[in-house]
Design a protein around this motif. Sequence first.
Motif, PDB file in Angstrom:
ATOM      1  N   THR A 143       0.856  -1.189   0.000  1.00  0.00           N
ATOM      2  CA  THR A 143       0.000   0.000   0.000  1.00  0.00           C
ATOM      3  C   THR A 143       0.890   1.237   0.000  1.00  0.00           C
ATOM      4  O   THR A 143       2.047   1.174   0.447  1.00  0.00           O
ATOM      5  N   PRO A 144       0.369   2.373  -0.459  1.00  0.00           N
ATOM      6  CA  PRO A 144       1.160   3.605  -0.363  1.00  0.00           C
ATOM      7  C   PRO A 144       1.555   3.916   1.086  1.00  0.00           C
ATOM      8  O   PRO A 144       2.666   4.376   1.348  1.00  0.00           O
ATOM      9  N   GLU A 145       0.652   3.635   2.029  1.00  0.00           N
ATOM     10  CA  GLU A 145       0.959   3.875   3.448  1.00  0.00           C
ATOM     11  C   GLU A 145       2.201   3.093   3.875  1.00  0.00           C
ATOM     12  O   GLU A 145       3.089   3.631   4.528  1.00  0.00           O
ATOM     13  N   GLU A 146       2.259   1.824   3.486  1.00  0.00           N
ATOM     14  CA  GLU A 146       3.416   1.002   3.826  1.00  0.00           C
ATOM     15  C   GLU A 146       4.664   1.498   3.103  1.00  0.00           C
ATOM     16  O   GLU A 146       5.735   1.625   3.706  1.00  0.00           O
ATOM     17  N   PHE A 147       4.544   1.806   1.826  1.00  0.00           N
ATOM     18  CA  PHE A 147       5.697   2.235   1.026  1.00  0.00           C
ATOM     19  C   PHE A 147       6.340   3.491   1.607  1.00  0.00           C
ATOM     20  O   PHE A 147       7.559   3.604   1.662  1.00  0.00           O
ATOM     21  N   PHE A 148       5.509   4.445   2.041  1.00  0.00           N
ATOM     22  CA  PHE A 148       6.036   5.717   2.545  1.00  0.00           C
ATOM     23  C   PHE A 148       6.216   5.747   4.063  1.00  0.00           C
ATOM     24  O   PHE A 148       6.598   6.772   4.613  1.00  0.00           O
ATOM     25  N   ASP A 179       9.823   3.412   8.093  1.00  0.00           N
ATOM     26  CA  ASP A 179      10.653   2.218   7.933  1.00  0.00           C
ATOM     27  C   ASP A 179       9.769   1.133   7.315  1.00  0.00           C
ATOM     28  O   ASP A 179       9.047   0.443   8.029  1.00  0.00           O
ATOM     29  N   MET A 180       9.826   1.012   6.002  1.00  0.00           N
ATOM     30  CA  MET A 180       8.946   0.091   5.292  1.00  0.00           C
ATOM     31  C   MET A 180       9.053  -1.330   5.828  1.00  0.00           C
ATOM     32  O   MET A 180       8.065  -2.047   5.912  1.00  0.00           O
ATOM     33  N   LEU A 181      10.252  -1.732   6.233  1.00  0.00           N
ATOM     34  CA  LEU A 181      10.452  -3.094   6.706  1.00  0.00           C
ATOM     35  C   LEU A 181       9.820  -3.332   8.078  1.00  0.00           C
ATOM     36  O   LEU A 181       9.516  -4.460   8.441  1.00  0.00           O
ATOM     37  N   ALA A 182       9.603  -2.258   8.846  1.00  0.00           N
ATOM     38  CA  ALA A 182       8.997  -2.386  10.174  1.00  0.00           C
ATOM     39  C   ALA A 182       7.508  -2.033  10.168  1.00  0.00           C
ATOM     40  O   ALA A 182       6.861  -2.070  11.212  1.00  0.00           O
ATOM     41  N   TYR A 183       6.961  -1.739   9.009  1.00  0.00           N
ATOM     42  CA  TYR A 183       5.585  -1.247   8.906  1.00  0.00           C
ATOM     43  C   TYR A 183       4.566  -2.165   9.575  1.00  0.00           C
ATOM     44  O   TYR A 183       3.740  -1.712  10.352  1.00  0.00           O
ATOM     45  N   LYS A 184       4.614  -3.444   9.280  1.00  0.00           N
ATOM     46  CA  LYS A 184       3.593  -4.363   9.794  1.00  0.00           C
ATOM     47  C   LYS A 184       3.595  -4.407  11.322  1.00  0.00           C
ATOM     48  O   LYS A 184       2.546  -4.380  11.954  1.00  0.00           O
ATOM     49  N   LYS A 185       4.762  -4.457  11.919  1.00  0.00           N
ATOM     50  CA  LYS A 185       4.854  -4.479  13.385  1.00  0.00           C
ATOM     51  C   LYS A 185       4.390  -3.136  13.962  1.00  0.00           C
ATOM     52  O   LYS A 185       3.646  -3.106  14.944  1.00  0.00           O
ATOM     53  N   ASP A 186       4.806  -2.030  13.347  1.00  0.00           N
ATOM     54  CA  ASP A 186       4.374  -0.709  13.815  1.00  0.00           C
ATOM     55  C   ASP A 186       2.857  -0.563  13.711  1.00  0.00           C
ATOM     56  O   ASP A 186       2.213  -0.041  14.614  1.00  0.00           O
ATOM     57  N   LYS A 187       2.284  -1.034  12.614  1.00  0.00           N
ATOM     58  CA  LYS A 187       0.829  -0.951  12.417  1.00  0.00           C
ATOM     59  C   LYS A 187       0.099  -1.805  13.444  1.00  0.00           C
ATOM     60  O   LYS A 187      -0.921  -1.389  14.001  1.00  0.00           O
ATOM     61  N   GLU A 188       0.632  -2.986  13.715  1.00  0.00           N
ATOM     62  CA  GLU A 188       0.026  -3.867  14.713  1.00  0.00           C
ATOM     63  C   GLU A 188       0.011  -3.188  16.081  1.00  0.00           C
ATOM     64  O   GLU A 188      -0.992  -3.203  16.797  1.00  0.00           O
ATOM     65  N   LEU A 189       1.130  -2.562  16.452  1.00  0.00           N
ATOM     66  CA  LEU A 189       1.196  -1.856  17.733  1.00  0.00           C
ATOM     67  C   LEU A 189       0.236  -0.669  17.768  1.00  0.00           C
ATOM     68  O   LEU A 189      -0.448  -0.452  18.772  1.00  0.00           O
TER      69      LEU A 189
END
Length: 102
Positions: free
Chosen positions: A62-67, A70-80
């Motif tokens: 997603t654009p949110e993840e891309f920008f 830290d794209m590589l940490a996005y999923k963990k950051d979003k989960e938190l």
Amino acid sequence: QCMDYKDIVLRIKQLRDRCHLSARELSLQLGKNSTYITKLEAGEYAVPIQVLLEIIEICGSTPEEFFHRDMLAYKKDKELLDYFSKLDENQKNAILNLYKTK
């Protein structure tokens, strides 16, 4: 922190690697010449926003993840963030105070 062109190109490469596509494969999926992504990543020309959005979609992102910072940490950051957003004000303040006193 603001992203510059080099950051965008690096992220395209990271995204492409993550979805296991060669530069040639991604170029062809975009309907472009087989060397398009290679030249784009080499900085031979700018990335049109529509092409960037197509790359993001092809790679299942997603654009949110891309920008994200830290794209590589996005999923963990979003989960938190999703977890944190469900807490009441007192719980949020307790966590923030705990973090600040660390």
